[in-house]
Write an enzyme that holds these catalytic residues in place. Structure first.
Site, PDB file in Angstrom:
ATOM      1  CB  SER A  54      -0.865  -0.022   1.260  1.00 27.42           C
ATOM      2  OG  SER A  54      -1.417   1.245   1.498  1.00 27.42           O
ATOM      3  CE1 TYR A  94      -4.224  -2.511   5.710  1.00 29.20           C
ATOM      4  CE2 TYR A  94      -3.542  -0.215   5.485  1.00 29.20           C
ATOM      5  CZ  TYR A  94      -3.943  -1.415   4.915  1.00 29.20           C
ATOM      6  OH  TYR A  94      -4.048  -1.502   3.554  1.00 29.20           O
ATOM      7  CE  LYS A 117      -1.740  -3.971   3.285  1.00 23.58           C
ATOM      8  NZ  LYS A 117      -2.095  -5.272   2.665  1.00 23.58           N
ATOM      9  CE1 TYR A 172      -2.061  -3.868  -5.084  1.00 23.64           C
ATOM     10  CE2 TYR A 172      -3.643  -3.995  -3.292  1.00 23.64           C
ATOM     11  CZ  TYR A 172      -2.847  -4.614  -4.227  1.00 23.64           C
ATOM     12  OH  TYR A 172      -2.849  -5.974  -4.301  1.00 23.64           O
TER      13      TYR A 172
END
Ligand code: UDP
Length: 343
Positions: A127, A152, A156, A180
Protein backbone atom coordinates in the site's frame (compact mmCIF):
# COMPACT_ATOMS: atom_id res chain seq x y z
CA UNK A 1 -0.57 -25.50 -20.36
CA UNK A 2 -2.13 -22.80 -18.29
CA UNK A 3 -0.59 -21.65 -15.03
CA UNK A 4 -2.30 -21.81 -11.66
CA UNK A 5 -2.50 -18.86 -9.29
CA UNK A 6 -3.55 -19.16 -5.65
CA UNK A 7 -5.38 -16.03 -4.54
CA UNK A 8 -5.68 -15.75 -0.77
CA UNK A 9 -8.42 -13.35 0.24
CA UNK A 10 -9.82 -13.98 -3.23
CA UNK A 11 -13.44 -13.49 -2.17
CA UNK A 12 -12.79 -9.91 -1.03
CA UNK A 13 -12.95 -6.62 -2.85
CA UNK A 14 -9.62 -6.50 -4.68
CA UNK A 15 -9.03 -10.26 -4.67
CA UNK A 16 -12.27 -10.98 -6.50
CA UNK A 17 -11.48 -8.44 -9.23
CA UNK A 18 -8.01 -9.96 -9.58
CA UNK A 19 -9.54 -13.44 -9.89
CA UNK A 20 -11.71 -12.23 -12.78
CA UNK A 21 -8.81 -10.66 -14.65
CA UNK A 22 -6.56 -13.69 -14.13
CA UNK A 23 -9.22 -16.06 -15.47
CA UNK A 24 -9.89 -13.78 -18.43
CA UNK A 25 -6.14 -13.77 -19.14
CA UNK A 26 -6.14 -17.59 -19.25
CA UNK A 27 -4.92 -18.51 -15.76
CA UNK A 28 -6.40 -21.18 -13.53
CA UNK A 29 -7.33 -19.66 -10.20
CA UNK A 30 -7.67 -21.24 -6.77
CA UNK A 31 -9.30 -19.06 -4.13
CA UNK A 32 -8.70 -19.29 -0.38
CA UNK A 33 -10.61 -17.09 2.02
CA UNK A 34 -11.75 -17.39 5.63
CA UNK A 35 -14.74 -15.11 4.87
CA UNK A 36 -14.02 -13.08 8.00
CA UNK A 37 -14.74 -9.79 6.26
CA UNK A 38 -16.95 -10.68 3.30
CA UNK A 39 -19.76 -12.92 2.16
CA UNK A 40 -20.00 -14.95 -1.06
CA UNK A 41 -21.40 -12.02 -3.11
CA UNK A 42 -18.16 -11.15 -4.87
CA UNK A 43 -17.07 -14.74 -5.39
CA UNK A 44 -20.46 -15.52 -6.93
CA UNK A 45 -19.90 -12.43 -9.09
CA UNK A 46 -16.54 -13.81 -10.23
CA UNK A 47 -18.23 -17.06 -11.31
CA UNK A 48 -20.95 -15.20 -13.20
CA UNK A 49 -18.65 -12.74 -14.95
CA UNK A 50 -16.20 -15.44 -16.06
CA UNK A 51 -18.83 -18.12 -16.73
CA UNK A 52 -16.76 -20.46 -14.58
CA UNK A 53 -18.79 -22.24 -11.92
CA UNK A 54 -15.92 -24.60 -11.15
CA UNK A 55 -13.37 -22.23 -9.57
CA UNK A 56 -11.83 -24.12 -6.63
CA UNK A 57 -12.69 -22.39 -3.37
CA UNK A 58 -11.22 -23.18 0.04
CA UNK A 59 -12.78 -21.67 3.12
CA UNK A 60 -9.64 -21.70 5.21
CA UNK A 61 -7.71 -19.40 7.45
CA UNK A 62 -4.27 -18.66 6.03
CA UNK A 63 -2.81 -18.80 9.55
CA UNK A 64 -3.66 -22.53 9.52
CA UNK A 65 -0.49 -24.10 8.09
CA UNK A 66 -2.05 -27.53 7.50
CA UNK A 67 -4.92 -26.17 5.43
CA UNK A 68 -2.59 -24.01 3.36
CA UNK A 69 -0.17 -26.90 2.83
CA UNK A 70 -3.05 -29.04 1.57
CA UNK A 71 -3.71 -26.58 -1.27
CA UNK A 72 -0.06 -26.67 -2.29
CA UNK A 73 -0.24 -30.49 -2.30
CA UNK A 74 -3.38 -30.54 -4.43
CA UNK A 75 -2.25 -28.01 -7.03
CA UNK A 76 0.98 -27.03 -8.66
CA UNK A 77 0.85 -23.36 -7.70
CA UNK A 78 2.85 -21.21 -10.11
CA UNK A 79 2.11 -17.95 -8.32
CA UNK A 80 0.56 -16.87 -5.07
CA UNK A 81 -1.17 -13.53 -4.62
CA UNK A 82 -1.69 -12.71 -0.98
CA UNK A 83 -4.62 -10.49 0.02
CA UNK A 84 -5.76 -12.30 3.16
CA UNK A 85 -5.37 -9.60 5.81
CA UNK A 86 -7.33 -7.28 8.05
CA UNK A 87 -7.52 -3.79 6.57
CA UNK A 88 -9.34 -1.35 8.84
CA UNK A 89 -6.87 1.35 9.89
CA UNK A 90 -8.90 2.58 12.88
CA UNK A 91 -9.54 -0.92 14.19
CA UNK A 92 -5.82 -1.68 13.89
CA UNK A 93 -5.05 1.27 16.19
CA UNK A 94 -7.53 -0.05 18.77
CA UNK A 95 -6.51 -3.71 18.42
CA UNK A 96 -2.86 -3.79 17.33
CA UNK A 97 -2.13 -7.32 18.46
CA UNK A 98 -5.03 -8.70 16.43
CA UNK A 99 -3.56 -7.02 13.33
CA UNK A 100 0.05 -8.02 13.90
CA UNK A 101 -0.91 -11.58 14.78
CA UNK A 102 -3.20 -12.13 11.82
CA UNK A 103 -1.53 -10.16 9.05
CA UNK A 104 2.01 -11.31 9.77
CA UNK A 105 1.12 -14.90 10.63
CA UNK A 106 -1.04 -15.46 7.55
CA UNK A 107 1.65 -14.12 5.24
CA UNK A 108 4.45 -16.10 6.88
CA UNK A 109 2.30 -19.22 6.79
CA UNK A 110 1.60 -19.00 3.06
CA UNK A 111 5.24 -18.14 2.38
CA UNK A 112 6.31 -21.15 4.41
CA UNK A 113 3.99 -23.42 2.45
CA UNK A 114 5.26 -21.98 -0.84
CA UNK A 115 8.89 -22.48 0.22
CA UNK A 116 8.13 -25.98 1.45
CA UNK A 117 6.95 -26.89 -2.03
CA UNK A 118 10.18 -25.93 -3.72
CA UNK A 119 9.34 -22.28 -4.17
CA UNK A 120 6.85 -20.05 -5.86
CA UNK A 121 6.31 -16.59 -7.30
CA UNK A 122 4.73 -14.45 -4.61
CA UNK A 123 2.87 -11.19 -5.09
CA UNK A 124 2.14 -9.18 -1.97
CA UNK A 125 -0.59 -6.54 -1.87
CA UNK A 126 1.14 -3.57 -0.30
CA UNK A 127 0.00 0.00 0.00
CA UNK A 128 1.00 3.60 -0.56
CA UNK A 129 0.50 3.94 3.18
CA UNK A 130 4.15 2.83 3.49
CA UNK A 131 5.20 6.30 2.22
CA UNK A 132 3.34 8.21 4.97
CA UNK A 133 3.50 12.00 4.53
CA UNK A 134 5.94 12.07 1.61
CA UNK A 135 8.66 14.73 1.38
CA UNK A 136 8.20 15.16 -2.36
CA UNK A 137 5.45 14.26 -4.76
CA UNK A 138 4.73 12.18 -6.73
CA UNK A 139 6.29 9.28 -4.89
CA UNK A 140 8.54 6.82 -6.69
CA UNK A 141 9.44 3.36 -5.46
CA UNK A 142 12.67 4.90 -4.16
CA UNK A 143 10.87 7.46 -1.98
CA UNK A 144 11.63 6.61 1.64
CA UNK A 145 9.16 4.63 3.68
CA UNK A 146 8.05 6.61 6.72
CA UNK A 147 7.35 5.27 10.21
CA UNK A 148 3.90 3.73 10.08
CA UNK A 149 1.12 5.69 11.74
CA UNK A 150 -1.06 2.62 12.35
CA UNK A 151 -0.53 -1.07 13.03
CA UNK A 152 -2.22 -1.74 9.68
CA UNK A 153 0.44 0.34 7.91
CA UNK A 154 3.16 -1.30 9.98
CA UNK A 155 2.02 -4.75 8.85
CA UNK A 156 2.30 -3.64 5.21
CA UNK A 157 5.88 -2.52 5.79
CA UNK A 158 6.73 -5.64 7.77
CA UNK A 159 5.26 -7.96 5.16
CA UNK A 160 7.29 -6.22 2.46
CA UNK A 161 10.39 -6.85 4.59
CA UNK A 162 9.43 -10.45 5.27
CA UNK A 163 9.05 -11.04 1.54
CA UNK A 164 12.32 -9.32 0.68
CA UNK A 165 14.29 -11.31 3.26
CA UNK A 166 12.63 -14.58 2.27
CA UNK A 167 13.58 -13.94 -1.36
CA UNK A 168 17.17 -13.17 -0.28
CA UNK A 169 17.38 -16.50 1.54
CA UNK A 170 17.45 -18.21 -1.85
CA UNK A 171 14.82 -20.82 -1.07
CA UNK A 172 13.04 -20.52 -4.39
CA UNK A 173 10.76 -17.59 -3.64
CA UNK A 174 10.60 -14.65 -6.02
CA UNK A 175 8.60 -11.68 -4.88
CA UNK A 176 6.75 -8.62 -6.08
CA UNK A 177 5.17 -6.00 -3.87
CA UNK A 178 2.53 -3.80 -5.49
CA UNK A 179 1.96 -0.56 -3.63
CA UNK A 180 -1.64 0.42 -4.31
CA UNK A 181 -2.79 3.98 -4.06
CA UNK A 182 -6.56 4.38 -3.48
CA UNK A 183 -8.42 1.46 -5.10
CA UNK A 184 -11.97 2.48 -6.04
CA UNK A 185 -14.91 1.52 -8.22
CA UNK A 186 -16.48 -1.78 -9.11
CA UNK A 187 -16.48 -4.26 -11.96
CA UNK A 188 -18.24 -2.83 -15.06
CA UNK A 189 -20.78 -5.69 -14.80
CA UNK A 190 -21.84 -4.39 -11.36
CA UNK A 191 -21.65 -8.01 -10.17
CA UNK A 192 -18.74 -7.43 -7.80
CA UNK A 193 -17.47 -4.46 -5.85
CA UNK A 194 -16.65 -3.15 -2.41
CA UNK A 195 -18.82 -4.41 0.45
CA UNK A 196 -17.91 -2.44 3.57
CA UNK A 197 -19.28 -3.74 6.85
CA UNK A 198 -21.08 -1.10 8.90
CA UNK A 199 -20.32 2.59 8.41
CA UNK A 200 -17.72 2.93 5.65
CA UNK A 201 -14.39 4.56 6.46
CA UNK A 202 -13.37 5.03 2.85
CA UNK A 203 -14.54 7.89 0.72
CA UNK A 204 -16.20 6.21 -2.27
CA UNK A 205 -18.44 3.78 -0.35
CA UNK A 206 -19.48 6.70 1.85
CA UNK A 207 -20.28 8.73 -1.27
CA UNK A 208 -22.37 5.98 -2.88
CA UNK A 209 -24.16 5.13 0.36
CA UNK A 210 -25.03 8.81 0.83
CA UNK A 211 -26.27 9.08 -2.75
CA UNK A 212 -28.55 6.07 -2.29
CA UNK A 213 -29.89 7.40 1.02
CA UNK A 214 -28.25 4.92 3.40
CA UNK A 215 -26.22 7.77 4.95
CA UNK A 216 -27.57 11.23 5.50
CA UNK A 217 -24.60 13.36 4.59
CA UNK A 218 -20.99 12.97 3.49
CA UNK A 219 -18.49 14.73 5.73
CA UNK A 220 -15.52 16.12 3.83
CA UNK A 221 -12.68 15.80 6.29
CA UNK A 222 -10.87 19.13 6.11
CA UNK A 223 -11.12 22.03 3.67
CA UNK A 224 -8.11 23.95 4.97
CA UNK A 225 -5.31 21.80 3.61
CA UNK A 226 -2.61 23.50 1.54
CA UNK A 227 -4.07 22.15 -1.72
CA UNK A 228 -5.79 23.99 -4.62
CA UNK A 229 -9.31 23.60 -3.17
CA UNK A 230 -8.33 22.95 0.45
CA UNK A 231 -9.30 19.25 0.43
CA UNK A 232 -6.89 16.30 0.45
CA UNK A 233 -5.34 14.92 -2.71
CA UNK A 234 -5.22 11.21 -3.50
CA UNK A 235 -4.50 8.94 -6.45
CA UNK A 236 -7.73 6.99 -7.08
CA UNK A 237 -7.01 3.83 -9.06
CA UNK A 238 -9.85 1.90 -10.68
CA UNK A 239 -10.08 -1.59 -9.19
CA UNK A 240 -10.21 -3.26 -12.61
CA UNK A 241 -7.11 -1.37 -13.74
CA UNK A 242 -5.49 -2.37 -10.45
CA UNK A 243 -6.44 -6.01 -11.03
CA UNK A 244 -4.82 -5.92 -14.47
CA UNK A 245 -1.56 -4.78 -12.87
CA UNK A 246 -1.58 -8.06 -10.93
CA UNK A 247 -1.98 -10.05 -14.13
CA UNK A 248 0.97 -8.17 -15.63
CA UNK A 249 3.11 -8.72 -12.53
CA UNK A 250 2.27 -12.43 -12.34
CA UNK A 251 3.09 -12.80 -16.03
CA UNK A 252 6.43 -11.09 -15.48
CA UNK A 253 7.30 -13.42 -12.60
CA UNK A 254 6.17 -16.64 -14.27
CA UNK A 255 7.72 -15.59 -17.57
CA UNK A 256 11.12 -15.10 -15.93
CA UNK A 257 11.23 -11.42 -16.89
CA UNK A 258 12.06 -9.96 -13.48
CA UNK A 259 15.18 -7.82 -13.30
CA UNK A 260 15.64 -8.63 -9.62
CA UNK A 261 14.20 -11.45 -7.54
CA UNK A 262 12.30 -8.93 -5.41
CA UNK A 263 10.62 -6.00 -7.12
CA UNK A 264 8.33 -3.19 -6.01
CA UNK A 265 5.91 -1.22 -8.18
CA UNK A 266 3.64 1.73 -7.50
CA UNK A 267 0.18 1.10 -8.85
CA UNK A 268 -1.62 4.38 -9.38
CA UNK A 269 -2.75 6.75 -12.08
CA UNK A 270 -0.18 9.48 -11.42
CA UNK A 271 -2.97 12.08 -11.18
CA UNK A 272 -3.87 13.77 -7.88
CA UNK A 273 -7.60 14.26 -7.32
CA UNK A 274 -9.17 16.21 -4.46
CA UNK A 275 -12.11 15.09 -2.32
CA UNK A 276 -14.22 17.90 -3.80
CA UNK A 277 -13.30 16.79 -7.32
CA UNK A 278 -14.51 13.29 -6.42
CA UNK A 279 -17.82 14.73 -5.24
CA UNK A 280 -18.28 16.85 -8.39
CA UNK A 281 -17.22 14.11 -10.79
CA UNK A 282 -19.54 11.65 -9.06
CA UNK A 283 -22.46 14.07 -9.33
CA UNK A 284 -21.81 14.84 -12.99
CA UNK A 285 -21.12 11.27 -14.08
CA UNK A 286 -24.25 9.92 -12.45
CA UNK A 287 -26.64 12.85 -12.60
CA UNK A 288 -27.22 12.79 -8.84
CA UNK A 289 -26.86 15.42 -6.13
CA UNK A 290 -24.79 14.53 -3.15
CA UNK A 291 -25.54 15.83 0.31
CA UNK A 292 -22.21 16.87 1.82
CA UNK A 293 -20.76 19.23 4.39
CA UNK A 294 -17.34 20.41 5.38
CA UNK A 295 -16.06 18.80 8.56
CA UNK A 296 -12.87 18.93 10.63
CA UNK A 297 -9.77 17.12 9.46
CA UNK A 298 -9.62 13.41 10.19
CA UNK A 299 -6.67 12.57 12.46
CA UNK A 300 -3.95 10.64 10.64
CA UNK A 301 -4.83 11.80 7.11
CA UNK A 302 -1.92 12.98 4.97
CA UNK A 303 -2.44 16.15 2.93
CA UNK A 304 -1.55 14.69 -0.41
CA UNK A 305 -0.16 11.55 -1.98
CA UNK A 306 -0.01 10.38 -5.53
CA UNK A 307 2.09 7.95 -7.51
CA UNK A 308 4.77 8.18 -10.06
CA UNK A 309 3.66 5.00 -11.87
CA UNK A 310 6.29 5.19 -14.62
CA UNK A 311 8.22 2.14 -13.42
CA UNK A 312 5.09 -0.03 -13.61
CA UNK A 313 4.16 1.55 -16.96
CA UNK A 314 7.57 0.70 -18.38
CA UNK A 315 8.40 -2.61 -16.74
CA UNK A 316 4.98 -4.21 -16.44
CA UNK A 317 3.65 -2.75 -19.68
CA UNK A 318 0.66 -1.66 -17.61
CA UNK A 319 -1.09 1.66 -17.39
CA UNK A 320 -4.24 2.88 -15.63
CA UNK A 321 -6.82 3.31 -18.37
CA UNK A 322 -10.29 3.96 -17.02
CA UNK A 323 -11.49 7.52 -16.67
CA UNK A 324 -12.43 8.64 -13.18
CA UNK A 325 -16.00 9.35 -14.32
CA UNK A 326 -16.36 5.76 -15.60
CA UNK A 327 -14.97 4.44 -12.34
CA UNK A 328 -17.42 6.51 -10.31
CA UNK A 329 -20.25 5.35 -12.58
CA UNK A 330 -19.25 1.76 -11.83
CA UNK A 331 -19.24 2.47 -8.09
CA UNK A 332 -22.76 3.91 -8.35
CA UNK A 333 -24.00 1.00 -10.50
CA UNK A 334 -22.68 -1.39 -7.85
CA UNK A 335 -24.41 0.48 -5.01
CA UNK A 336 -27.66 0.40 -6.98
CA UNK A 337 -27.17 -3.29 -7.68
CA UNK A 338 -26.77 -3.92 -3.95
CA UNK A 339 -29.94 -1.97 -3.30
CA UNK A 340 -31.75 -3.94 -5.99
CA UNK A 341 -32.33 -0.82 -8.05
CA UNK A 342 -30.12 -1.54 -11.05
CA UNK A 343 -31.73 -0.82 -14.37
N1 UDP B 1 -12.68 11.32 3.22
C1 UDP B 1 -13.68 12.23 3.49
N2 UDP B 1 -14.85 11.77 4.01
C2 UDP B 1 -15.08 10.45 4.26
C3 UDP B 1 -14.06 9.52 3.98
C4 UDP B 1 -12.86 9.99 3.45
O1 UDP B 1 -13.52 13.43 3.28
O2 UDP B 1 -16.17 10.11 4.75
C5 UDP B 1 -11.42 11.79 2.63
C6 UDP B 1 -10.20 11.49 3.48
O3 UDP B 1 -9.99 12.54 4.39
C7 UDP B 1 -9.10 11.39 2.42
C8 UDP B 1 -9.83 10.87 1.19
O4 UDP B 1 -11.22 11.11 1.41
O5 UDP B 1 -8.63 12.67 2.12
C9 UDP B 1 -9.63 9.37 0.96
O6 UDP B 1 -9.91 8.71 2.17
P1 UDP B 1 -10.00 7.12 2.25
O7 UDP B 1 -10.35 6.76 3.66
O8 UDP B 1 -10.91 6.60 1.18
O9 UDP B 1 -8.55 6.62 1.86
P2 UDP B 1 -7.12 6.95 2.51
O10 UDP B 1 -6.43 7.85 1.54
O11 UDP B 1 -7.34 7.56 3.85
O12 UDP B 1 -6.46 5.63 2.59
Amino acid sequence: MSHTVLVTGGAGYIGSHVAVELIEAGYEVVVADNMSNCDMTCFEGVKKVTGRSDIPFYKIDCCDAESVARIFKEYRIDALIHFAAFKAVGESVAEPLKYFRNNLDSFMTVLGAAAGNGGCNVLFSSSATVYGEADSLPVTENSPRKPATSPYGATKQMCEDILEHTVKAGIGIKGTALRYFNPVGAHPSALLGELPRGVPNNLIPYVTQTAIGKRECLSIFGDDYPTPDGTCLRDYIDVTDLAKAHVAAVGRMIGGKMKRDYEIFNIGTGTPVSVLEIVRTFEQANGVKLNYRMAPRRPGDVTAIWADPSLANRELGWKAERRLSDTLESAWAWERHLAGKDD
